[in-house]
Design a protein around this motif. Structure first.
Motif, PDB file in Angstrom:
ATOM      1  N   MET A 106       0.835  -1.177   0.000  1.00  0.00           N
ATOM      2  CA  MET A 106       0.000   0.000   0.000  1.00  0.00           C
ATOM      3  C   MET A 106       0.886   1.249   0.000  1.00  0.00           C
ATOM      4  SD  MET A 106      -3.168  -1.127  -0.008  1.00  0.00           S
ATOM      5  CE  MET A 106      -2.790  -2.652  -0.885  1.00  0.00           C
ATOM      6  N   THR A 107       0.519   2.202  -0.825  1.00  0.00           N
ATOM      7  CA  THR A 107       1.381   3.378  -0.974  1.00  0.00           C
ATOM      8  C   THR A 107       0.772   4.668  -0.437  1.00  0.00           C
ATOM      9  OG1 THR A 107       0.516   3.749  -3.216  1.00  0.00           O
ATOM     10  CG2 THR A 107       2.523   2.411  -3.006  1.00  0.00           C
ATOM     11  N   ARG A 108      -0.580   4.740  -0.378  1.00  0.00           N
ATOM     12  CA  ARG A 108      -1.174   6.024   0.042  1.00  0.00           C
ATOM     13  C   ARG A 108      -2.482   5.798   0.778  1.00  0.00           C
ATOM     14  NH1 ARG A 108      -4.355  10.334  -2.637  1.00  0.00           N
ATOM     15  NH2 ARG A 108      -4.569   8.976  -4.457  1.00  0.00           N
ATOM     16  N   TYR A 109      -2.589   6.387   1.960  1.00  0.00           N
ATOM     17  CA  TYR A 109      -3.833   6.370   2.735  1.00  0.00           C
ATOM     18  C   TYR A 109      -4.710   7.510   2.216  1.00  0.00           C
ATOM     19  CZ  TYR A 109      -6.840   6.180   6.895  1.00  0.00           C
ATOM     20  OH  TYR A 109      -7.909   6.058   7.747  1.00  0.00           O
ATOM     21  N   ILE A 110      -5.935   7.165   1.767  1.00  0.00           N
ATOM     22  CA  ILE A 110      -6.779   8.203   1.167  1.00  0.00           C
ATOM     23  C   ILE A 110      -7.809   8.726   2.162  1.00  0.00           C
ATOM     24  CG2 ILE A 110      -8.412   8.720  -0.691  1.00  0.00           C
ATOM     25  CD1 ILE A 110      -6.955   6.639  -2.397  1.00  0.00           C
ATOM     26  N   THR A 111      -8.657   7.840   2.661  1.00  0.00           N
ATOM     27  CA  THR A 111      -9.687   8.307   3.599  1.00  0.00           C
ATOM     28  C   THR A 111     -10.249   7.130   4.384  1.00  0.00           C
ATOM     29  OG1 THR A 111     -11.736   9.607   3.807  1.00  0.00           O
ATOM     30  CG2 THR A 111     -11.615   8.067   1.978  1.00  0.00           C
ATOM     31  N   PRO A 112     -10.617   7.354   5.653  1.00  0.00           N
ATOM     32  CA  PRO A 112     -11.249   6.274   6.420  1.00  0.00           C
ATOM     33  C   PRO A 112     -12.706   6.099   6.015  1.00  0.00           C
ATOM     34  CG  PRO A 112     -11.146   8.252   7.753  1.00  0.00           C
ATOM     35  CD  PRO A 112     -10.435   8.568   6.461  1.00  0.00           C
ATOM     36  N   LEU A 113     -13.191   4.878   6.144  1.00  0.00           N
ATOM     37  CA  LEU A 113     -14.620   4.596   5.998  1.00  0.00           C
ATOM     38  C   LEU A 113     -15.143   4.371   7.412  1.00  0.00           C
ATOM     39  CD1 LEU A 113     -14.482   2.104   2.991  1.00  0.00           C
ATOM     40  CD2 LEU A 113     -15.238   4.486   2.928  1.00  0.00           C
ATOM     41  N   ARG A 114     -15.788   5.365   7.954  1.00  0.00           N
ATOM     42  CA  ARG A 114     -16.168   5.304   9.371  1.00  0.00           C
ATOM     43  C   ARG A 114     -17.431   4.475   9.560  1.00  0.00           C
ATOM     44  NH1 ARG A 114     -13.133   8.451  12.544  1.00  0.00           N
ATOM     45  NH2 ARG A 114     -11.743   9.938  11.515  1.00  0.00           N
ATOM     46  N   GLU A 115     -17.224   3.146   9.518  1.00  0.00           N
ATOM     47  CA  GLU A 115     -18.321   2.197   9.692  1.00  0.00           C
ATOM     48  C   GLU A 115     -18.066   1.417  10.967  1.00  0.00           C
ATOM     49  OE1 GLU A 115     -18.013  -0.108   6.191  1.00  0.00           O
ATOM     50  OE2 GLU A 115     -18.661   1.496   4.853  1.00  0.00           O
ATOM     51  N   GLY A 116     -18.932   1.605  11.966  1.00  0.00           N
ATOM     52  CA  GLY A 116     -18.733   0.929  13.222  1.00  0.00           C
ATOM     53  C   GLY A 116     -17.420   1.352  13.862  1.00  0.00           C
ATOM     54  N   GLY A 117     -16.753   0.418  14.499  1.00  0.00           N
ATOM     55  CA  GLY A 117     -15.504   0.749  15.162  1.00  0.00           C
ATOM     56  C   GLY A 117     -14.274   0.264  14.439  1.00  0.00           C
ATOM     57  N   ASP A 156       3.937  -0.941   6.143  1.00  0.00           N
ATOM     58  CA  ASP A 156       5.173  -0.699   6.884  1.00  0.00           C
ATOM     59  C   ASP A 156       4.977   0.498   7.809  1.00  0.00           C
ATOM     60  OD1 ASP A 156       5.567   1.693   5.410  1.00  0.00           O
ATOM     61  OD2 ASP A 156       6.689   0.621   3.866  1.00  0.00           O
ATOM     62  N   GLU A 157       5.967   0.786   8.594  1.00  0.00           N
ATOM     63  CA  GLU A 157       5.812   1.811   9.634  1.00  0.00           C
ATOM     64  C   GLU A 157       5.647   3.211   9.072  1.00  0.00           C
ATOM     65  OE1 GLU A 157      10.598   2.419  10.499  1.00  0.00           O
ATOM     66  OE2 GLU A 157       9.298   1.506  12.008  1.00  0.00           O
ATOM     67  N   ALA A 158       5.993   3.415   7.800  1.00  0.00           N
ATOM     68  CA  ALA A 158       5.880   4.746   7.203  1.00  0.00           C
ATOM     69  C   ALA A 158       4.495   5.023   6.645  1.00  0.00           C
ATOM     70  CB  ALA A 158       6.917   4.906   6.087  1.00  0.00           C
ATOM     71  N   PHE A 159       3.669   3.982   6.497  1.00  0.00           N
ATOM     72  CA  PHE A 159       2.373   4.169   5.855  1.00  0.00           C
ATOM     73  C   PHE A 159       1.468   5.054   6.707  1.00  0.00           C
ATOM     74  CE2 PHE A 159      -2.030   2.926   4.964  1.00  0.00           C
ATOM     75  CZ  PHE A 159      -2.057   3.105   3.597  1.00  0.00           C
TER      76      PHE A 159
END
Length: 254
Positions: A1-12, A66-69
């Motif tokens: 995985m290279t880029r975090y785009i957005t969370p899907l806030r479903e439940g916890g 990895d830890e940088a993501f």
């Protein structure tokens, strides 16, 4: 995985839309969320069973963090989740533009409804209700998603061999149950597809590290894997029980 785009806030569980090194977007399910790796195992097993039965399911892939993501993500809750999820996770191809299945808008025929009810009875999926259908319409076709709540017996493994032989009472809340009038015909067809070899092939892709890394009464990853096989094969051998249970629940509704 290279880029975090957005969370899907479903439940916890806070799954997220991410971009991978193949430049496709995926819905990433985190090992550090909620009930952890067991949810990923259920997602993988049930998703691939559904695919084997001919349902449309987004492509399922393994995703290494990895830890940088996501290091630039400002939300502390998400940062904690990312740190707890370093290593091997699970992701599903993101169906861009898909809309949630609405039974009022889209009516399914009895065969497809019966097939989905049968699948969810087999794997004890509690999460296909009118409140949360976990089905999408994408390019005018029905897709099944989010199977992490299935196989819930594996959170404790208490009496799991007996549970394999029982009806699935929660099927009474299934969004498609009123339409599922062809369960017996579906039962015969689907049992023929889910051979022991097919089940073993699906279970073989579960990473050993996941089977070793969760609390269980099993001494090895292979023993753990074969417990899932035994559960599913026993459940298929006793499918008449959950089929009759679902049919009784359906007749009580109509």
């Amino acid at each position: 995985m290279t880029r975090y785009i957005t969370p899907l806030r479903e439940g916890g569980s806070l799954p997220a839309i991410v971009e991978a090194d193949d430049e496709f977007m995926y819905v990433l399910k985190f090992r550090g969320a909620g009930q952890g790796i067991k949810v990923l195992i259920a997602e993988l097993i049930v998703g691939e069973i559904a695919r084997a039965l001919g349902f449309k399911v987004p492509e399922i892939v393994f995703a290494t963090l990895d830890e940088a993501f996501g290091r630039t993500e400002p939300d502390e809750e998400i940062q904690d989740l990312l740190r707890a999820s370093e290593g091997l996770n699970l992701a599903l191809h993101y169906l861009s533009g898909a809309i949630t299945f609405d039974p009022v808008v889209t009516t399914l025929d009895a065969t497809l409804a019966s097939q989905i009810v049968w699948l969810d009875s087999l794997v004890m999926n509690v999460d296909r209700t009118a409140r949360n259908t976990n089905m999408l319409m994408w390019k005018k076709e029905l897709w099944l998603i989010d199977h992490g709540a299935a196989l819930y017996f594996h959170h404790s493994w208490n009496n799991w061999e007996e549970q394999a032989k029982r009806p699935f009472p929660q099927i009474k809340d299934h969004v498609l149950l009123p339409l599922a009038s062809e369960l017996e015909a579906v039962d015969a067809a689907f049992r023929a597809v889910l051979s022991s070899d097919r089940i073993q092939a699906i279970l073989s892709v579960i990473p050993d590290s996941w089977l070793k890394g969760v609390e269980s009464p099993f001494e090895s990853a292979e023993e753990h894997r074969q417990a899932y096989a035994h559960f599913l094969e026993t459940r298929l051998a006793h499918s008449e029980t959950f089929v009759k249970g679902a049919d009784h629940a359906r007749k009580a509704l109509i």
